[in-house]
Motif scaffolding. Sequence first.
Motif: not given
Length: 129
Positions: A40-49
């Motif tokens: 998401a803009p302004g956020k770091e990449r996140e692992g979801v599942s």
Amino acid sequence: QVQLVESGGGAVQPGGSLRLSCIMSGLNLDNYAITWFRQAPGKEREGVSCSPLDGERPLHPSAKGRFIISRDNAKNTVYLQMNSLTFEDTAVYHCVTDLFDSCPRTWDWEDSKYHPDYWGQGTQVTVSS
């Protein structure tokens, strides 16, 4: 040619649901794990599942109890069922594969030290009222 293609994103209201699909070609899915990441803009990449060869490995705490990952090896497809969506779920969702490792050890991209070999183009999920 190895490809991952995502679909199923869209715009939903808070509390709604979406099911994302990730179709693998060029490889047999039953030999590889698939991980969903989001950006998401302004956020770091996140692992979801993550979908190991069998079972599932939830990654992000906010997804626990809301998102379900599953696979259909006969269709070379991994699904991410997302329920009770919130504004914080808005992001581009990518499915990825690492040829040598299975699932990331954590949801945090940097801390996971995860380096996937193939990425899908991504599918946009937008949650808004």
